[in-house]
Design an enzyme around this catalytic site. Structure first.
Site, PDB file in Angstrom:
ATOM      1  N   HIS A  73       0.870  -1.188   0.000  1.00 62.49           N
ATOM      2  CA  HIS A  73       0.000   0.000   0.000  1.00 62.49           C
ATOM      3  C   HIS A  73       0.900   1.229   0.000  1.00 62.49           C
ATOM      4  O   HIS A  73       1.388   1.662   1.046  1.00 62.49           O
ATOM      5  CB  HIS A  73      -0.907  -0.030   1.232  1.00 62.49           C
ATOM      6  CG  HIS A  73      -1.929   1.057   1.274  1.00 62.49           C
ATOM      7  ND1 HIS A  73      -3.080   0.952   2.033  1.00 62.49           N
ATOM      8  CD2 HIS A  73      -1.997   2.269   0.682  1.00 62.49           C
ATOM      9  CE1 HIS A  73      -3.801   2.057   1.898  1.00 62.49           C
ATOM     10  NE2 HIS A  73      -3.141   2.889   1.079  1.00 62.49           N
ATOM     11  N   ALA A 150      -8.406  11.568   2.768  1.00 65.04           N
ATOM     12  CA  ALA A 150      -7.837  12.453   1.752  1.00 65.04           C
ATOM     13  C   ALA A 150      -8.272  12.047   0.347  1.00 65.04           C
ATOM     14  O   ALA A 150      -7.454  11.907  -0.569  1.00 65.04           O
ATOM     15  CB  ALA A 150      -6.320  12.460   1.858  1.00 65.04           C
ATOM     16  N   ASP A 284       1.554   3.537   3.212  1.00 62.15           N
ATOM     17  CA  ASP A 284       0.536   4.473   2.717  1.00 62.15           C
ATOM     18  C   ASP A 284       1.223   5.779   2.310  1.00 62.15           C
ATOM     19  O   ASP A 284       0.674   6.866   2.457  1.00 62.15           O
ATOM     20  CB  ASP A 284      -0.540   4.737   3.775  1.00 62.15           C
ATOM     21  CG  ASP A 284      -1.785   5.423   3.214  1.00 62.15           C
ATOM     22  OD1 ASP A 284      -1.965   5.408   1.980  1.00 62.15           O
ATOM     23  OD2 ASP A 284      -2.558   5.993   4.009  1.00 62.15           O
ATOM     24  N   ALA A 319      -3.224  12.928   5.187  1.00 63.44           N
ATOM     25  CA  ALA A 319      -3.253  12.584   3.754  1.00 63.44           C
ATOM     26  C   ALA A 319      -2.117  11.629   3.429  1.00 63.44           C
ATOM     27  O   ALA A 319      -1.091  12.013   2.865  1.00 63.44           O
ATOM     28  CB  ALA A 319      -3.157  13.850   2.910  1.00 63.44           C
ATOM     29  N   GLY A 320      -2.291  10.376   3.816  1.00 65.32           N
ATOM     30  CA  GLY A 320      -1.209   9.422   3.620  1.00 65.32           C
ATOM     31  C   GLY A 320      -0.079   9.714   4.585  1.00 65.32           C
ATOM     32  O   GLY A 320      -0.242  10.376   5.608  1.00 65.32           O
TER      33      GLY A 320
END
Length: 403
Positions: A73, A150, A284, A319-320
């Site tokens: 991921h 996000a 991520d 956001a990640g």
């Protein structure tokens, strides 16, 4: 450019094998594959050519040798996005993560228009076919607006099996995982479709109840996308998806171990409840991983990265991450106090098994690809070997290997 190591012997390190940690271990690599992995002088090796005197030998006393990391991921790195970058940019991102020990990487997309995602799938599939990527992961658009994180709410949609199938077809057999809010209309049928095609159905960005999550698992879902994040919190009367995902032996839980996404107590809870065999460390990561603070785009949304934490410029949602897996490994040792063998399972073996590539990567065994990471005594990357090529060559003494 990576440097090919035709024949290499690593000695003296702690070597982490599927059976446990070997002190004063030895790993031999020939023509891109592992031919020996075990205690020094064990004699357990695949048929070999040449002698140790012919090999590039490294004395790694005081170091660790572990399998190459497997990230299932990951949205980008090195300033490059897997969702929008051209081939050079994507390869730059891949290389950035390789330098931090990730030798097997799945490219994750973010929510976008269906036609764009299908086009992107076709592009990324070429890099999978070339061997640069291990597959494609679609995170969005089939997720809940209540837990969008996000992702652009305007582009979200219910998981219509026909549209899911469109992305699979565009991927030409390289799709490895799709994240779904399985409680949405079409969610359960989409899980069944993915399972039938051998693609991981991951439950994430979901507002599902405990009961709805159980139903999705029964339909074939096998992964929890970044457990705890973008889903209802664990409750004592309404336990929600977290309890269902941690308790079911069929589910592997993704964890982002960056100190921002998870409190150490939450990570400990997941490890304790799921066990080391059901955890997959992921990054991520977005563009800023391995690159630095600044302003970036994540799909159509602007992201500000400050002090290594990525948040949407509007709204402030996380956001990640800017994480690389070597940092996750080091944190797991130094902060979470997890056994190194368990960390290796979570960062290499478990995701390799989920992706169906454990016959080639994810552990140090004769016959497998020579994907390995050398860590120093402080668990910083000191060397990275991918398919027998040095991505990061160790700066240690070389000579004739010890027998």
């Amino acid at each position: 450019m990576a440097v090919r190591a035709e024949s290499t012997v690593l000695t003296g390190a702690r070597v982490v094998l599927p059976t446990g940690v070997v002190e004063n271990g030895r790993v031999r690599v020939e023509d891109g594959r592992i031919t020996e992995a075990g205690p020094t002088g064990s004699g357990t090796a695949a048929p070999s050519v040449g002698s140790d005197a012919d090999a590039g030998a490294f004395d790694l006393t005081g170091h660790w040798v572990v399998p190459g990391f497997v990230d299932m991921h990951n949205h980008g790195g090195g300033g490059a996005s897997f969702t929008s970058g051209d081939a050079d940019a994507v390869l730059k991102g891949v290389r950035t993560h390789q330098e931090h020990g990730t030798t097997t990487l799945v490219a994750s997309t973010v929510t976008g228009e269906m036609d764009f995602l299908a086009q992107r799938a076709g592009f990324l599939s070429e890099l999978v076919e070339q061997g640069d990527l291990a597959g494609i992961h679609f995170e969005g658009p089939f997720i809940s607006p209540c837990r969008k994180g996000a992702h652009s709410e305007a582009l979200l949609r219910d998981p219509d099996p026909a549209e899911v199938r469109k992305l699979l077809d565009a991927s030409r057999g390289t799709a490895r995982m799709v994240t779904l809010a399985t409680e949405l209309p079409g969610g359960i049928d989409s899980v069944r479709l993915l399972a039938e095609h051998g693609v991981i159905a991951a439950i994430g960005h979901t507002d599902a109840s405990y009961e709805q999550t159980v139903e999705a698992i029964e339909a074939g879902a096998t992964v929890a996308t970044h457990l705890f994040n973008a889903m209802p919190p664990l409750g004592h009367r309404a336990p929600g998806p977290i309890a269902a995902l941690m308790e079911d032996e069929r589910i592997t839980v993704e964890l982002i171990n960056d100190g921002t996404h998870l409190h150490p107590a939450a990570l400990e809870l997941a490890f304790h409840r799921a066990g080391a065999g059901r955890v997959a460390f992921i990054t991520d990561a977005m563009d800023a991983a391995g690159f630095g603070d600044g302003v970036y785009q994540l799909g159509p949304l602007e992201v500000e990265v400050k002090d290594g934490v990525a948040r949407l410029a509007v709204g402030g949602s996380i956001a990640g991450s800017t994480l690389t897996l070597d940092t996750a490994f080091r944190r797991a040792v130094t902060v979470d106090r997890l056994p190194v063998a368990d960390i290796v399972r979570a960062i290499s073996a478990n995701p390799a098994k989920l992706l169906g590539v454990y016959d080639r990567v994810g552990s140090l065994e004769p016959g497998k690809d020579a994907d390995l990471v050398i860590l120093d005594g402080d668990f910083a990357v000191a060397g990275v070997l991918r398919r027998g090529e040095w991505v990061v060559k160790p700066q240690v003494a070389q000579g004739v290997a010890r027998s």
